[in-house]
Design an enzyme around this catalytic site. Structure first.
Site, PDB file in Angstrom:
ATOM      1  N   TRP A 116       0.810  -1.228   0.000  1.00  0.00           N
ATOM      2  CA  TRP A 116       0.000   0.000   0.000  1.00  0.00           C
ATOM      3  C   TRP A 116       0.831   1.261   0.000  1.00  0.00           C
ATOM      4  O   TRP A 116       0.513   2.225  -0.710  1.00  0.00           O
ATOM      5  CB  TRP A 116      -1.015  -0.012   1.143  1.00  0.00           C
ATOM      6  N   ASP A 162      -1.372   6.643   6.318  1.00  0.00           N
ATOM      7  CA  ASP A 162      -2.506   5.828   5.880  1.00  0.00           C
ATOM      8  C   ASP A 162      -2.786   4.836   7.009  1.00  0.00           C
ATOM      9  O   ASP A 162      -1.978   3.957   7.284  1.00  0.00           O
ATOM     10  CB  ASP A 162      -2.118   5.096   4.592  1.00  0.00           C
ATOM     11  N   LYS A 198     -12.210  -1.370   6.139  1.00  0.00           N
ATOM     12  CA  LYS A 198     -11.436  -2.380   6.840  1.00  0.00           C
ATOM     13  C   LYS A 198     -11.949  -2.522   8.275  1.00  0.00           C
ATOM     14  O   LYS A 198     -12.171  -3.611   8.752  1.00  0.00           O
ATOM     15  CB  LYS A 198      -9.950  -2.014   6.860  1.00  0.00           C
TER      16      LYS A 198
HETATM   17  C1  LIG Z   1      -7.454  -1.259   1.403  1.00  0.00           C
HETATM   18  C2  LIG Z   1      -6.384  -0.287   1.569  1.00  0.00           C
HETATM   19  C3  LIG Z   1      -6.245   0.811   0.693  1.00  0.00           C
HETATM   20  C4  LIG Z   1      -7.119   1.015  -0.513  1.00  0.00           C
HETATM   21  O1  LIG Z   1      -8.420   1.252  -0.164  1.00  0.00           O
HETATM   22  P1  LIG Z   1      -9.540   1.470  -1.301  1.00  0.00           P
HETATM   23  O2  LIG Z   1     -10.683   1.954  -0.506  1.00  0.00           O
HETATM   24  O3  LIG Z   1      -9.781   0.163  -1.957  1.00  0.00           O
HETATM   25  O4  LIG Z   1      -9.022   2.488  -2.243  1.00  0.00           O
HETATM   26  C5  LIG Z   1      -5.216   1.696   0.951  1.00  0.00           C
HETATM   27  N1  LIG Z   1      -4.401   1.562   1.995  1.00  0.00           N
HETATM   28  C6  LIG Z   1      -4.511   0.520   2.848  1.00  0.00           C
HETATM   29  C7  LIG Z   1      -3.573   0.407   4.002  1.00  0.00           C
HETATM   30  C8  LIG Z   1      -5.503  -0.428   2.666  1.00  0.00           C
HETATM   31  O5  LIG Z   1      -5.612  -1.450   3.519  1.00  0.00           O
END
Ligand SMILES: *Cc1c(COP(=O)(O)O)cnc(C)c1O
Length: 361
Positions: free
Chosen positions: A103, A173, A197
């Site tokens: 990511w 993030d 998540k």
């Molecule tokens: C799932 C995830 C993303 C991407 O998320 P989307 O909503 O599918 O764009 C980005 N960063 C992390 C750490 C993730 O787990």
């Protein structure tokens, strides 16, 4: 399990608390006497204003978000933020990225479209199975910010200590660890995460940003929707927001407050992850793929000695009511995502099953 649900170990979208789903169900056709579903109501209505207002207030309360930070509910996933952040935060057109897995690597690749991006640390040499030493990095003098993915969903690593950014703004993030434990918001310039998540339905990101970083001095090309100033000035209502996702997140925030907040959530998460990690440490068939001190409490990748046996285990778990345990192709093996809503009993049941599988082989 109640309602014939399975233990869903998906990395995202993933489990939500049953109590929240029940409340959403009970209010589906007539939300609190409004005569309509939240899906059907105007985002400008009094009822909805209360929903979004309370969601923000409860989130602020849960995370202890200081006054000088804005909370924005932005449509699109975390992926949109990979572009929106550099578009909005670059003044010198320079940023430093720490790449610890899939990511942060995606965010790094995207940011390169918008400026000079320095890779100041990486754990690629060992397939992202650890977090590099971030105590004394070569931070660029003119860096507009330093970027991390604090919990790598695919590789299963998490930062124990935040990087020493030498005074630069830290952007994190937190998609796959959002609200899993207390964090000190003031340590960051920006915290953001896609909500699917740990907190709600897909299609929404929550961005928590220090006010002084929000500017309208943006490059000409930046789409109106992708200016944080537009979102901040309009209280996330510049256009129609993702009303439904914000509502469900708001219900999750209420639930988290009710169970005792993020300290309690963290206590439960540690207890739950320990069950699985203790098993992996004792097992001779299954091995965790991450260096112990950097193991994630949310995403637990593990492997057997062969891809064939991995596949056999995945099939057996699925047949037994444990869903979505297949690992990501870049790591292989299995991955158990054990977010906030996964009950400890789910992890205990999985461990019992794996113990039994190991004994029979
Ligand atoms: C799932 C995830 C993303 C991407 O998320 P989307 O909503 O599918 O764009 C980005 N960063 C992390 C750490 C993730 O787990």
């Amino acid at each position: 399990m109640k309602y014939d649900r399975v233990y869903n170990f998906s990395a995202g979208p993933s489990m939500l608390p049953v109590e929240v789903l029940e409340s959403v169900r009970d209010n589906m056709l007539n939300y609190e006497g409004s005569g309509m579903s939240v899906m059907e109501m105007s985002h400008r209505s009094k009822v909805y204003e209360k929903i979004i207002g309370e969601a923000e207030a409860n989130l602020r309360d849960l995370m202890g978000i200081p006054e000088n930070y804005k909370v924005m509910f932005v449509q699109g996933g975390a992926t949109l933020q990979f572009a929106m952040l550099p578009m909005n935060l670059m003044k010198n057109n320079v940023a430093d990225y720490i790449v610890t897995g899939a990511w942060s690597n995606k965010a790094y690749a995207e940011a390169k479209k918008y400026g000079k991006i320095n890779l100041i640390a990486s754990s690629k040499d060992k397939n992202y199975s650890y977090i590099p030493d971030v105590s004394d990095l070569p931070i660029s003098e003119d860096a507009d910010y330093v970027y991390i993915c604090e919990n790598e969903t695919i590789h299963g690593t998490t930062f124990r200590d935040l990087p020493n950014t030498k005074g630069k703004i830290l952007v994190a993030d937190q998609s796959s660890m959002f609200l899993s434990k207390p964090v000190n918001v003031a340590d960051y310039g920006v915290i953001y995460g896609g909500v699917q998540k740990n907190v709600g339905p897909a299609g929404l990101s929550i961005v928590i940003m220090r006010e002084d970083l929000i500017t309208d001095q943006l490059p000409e090309y930046v789409p109106t929707y992708m200016s944080y100033k537009i979102h901040a000035d309009n209280d996330s209502m510049y256009n129609t927001p993702n009303c439904w996702a914000i509502y469900v997140c708001g219900e999750v925030f209420k639930y988290l407050k009710k169970i005792g907040g993020l300290e309690e959530m963290n206590r439960r998460n540690e207890e739950k992850a320990k069950v699985l990690y203790d098993f992996l440490d004792a097992s001779s068939m299954f091995n965790g793929t991450v260096e112990k001190q950097f193991r994630s409490l949310m995403n637990v990748p593990f492997v057997t000695e062969s891809a064939e046996l991995d596949a056999e285990v995945v099939a057996a778990t699925k047949a037994a009511g444990f869903d979505n345990l297949k690992g990501h192709r870049s790591v292989g093996g299995l991955r158990a995502s054990i977010y906030n809503a996964m009950p400890k009993e789910g992890v205990e049941a999985l461990v019992d099953f794996l113990k039994d599988f190991e004994a029979k082989h």
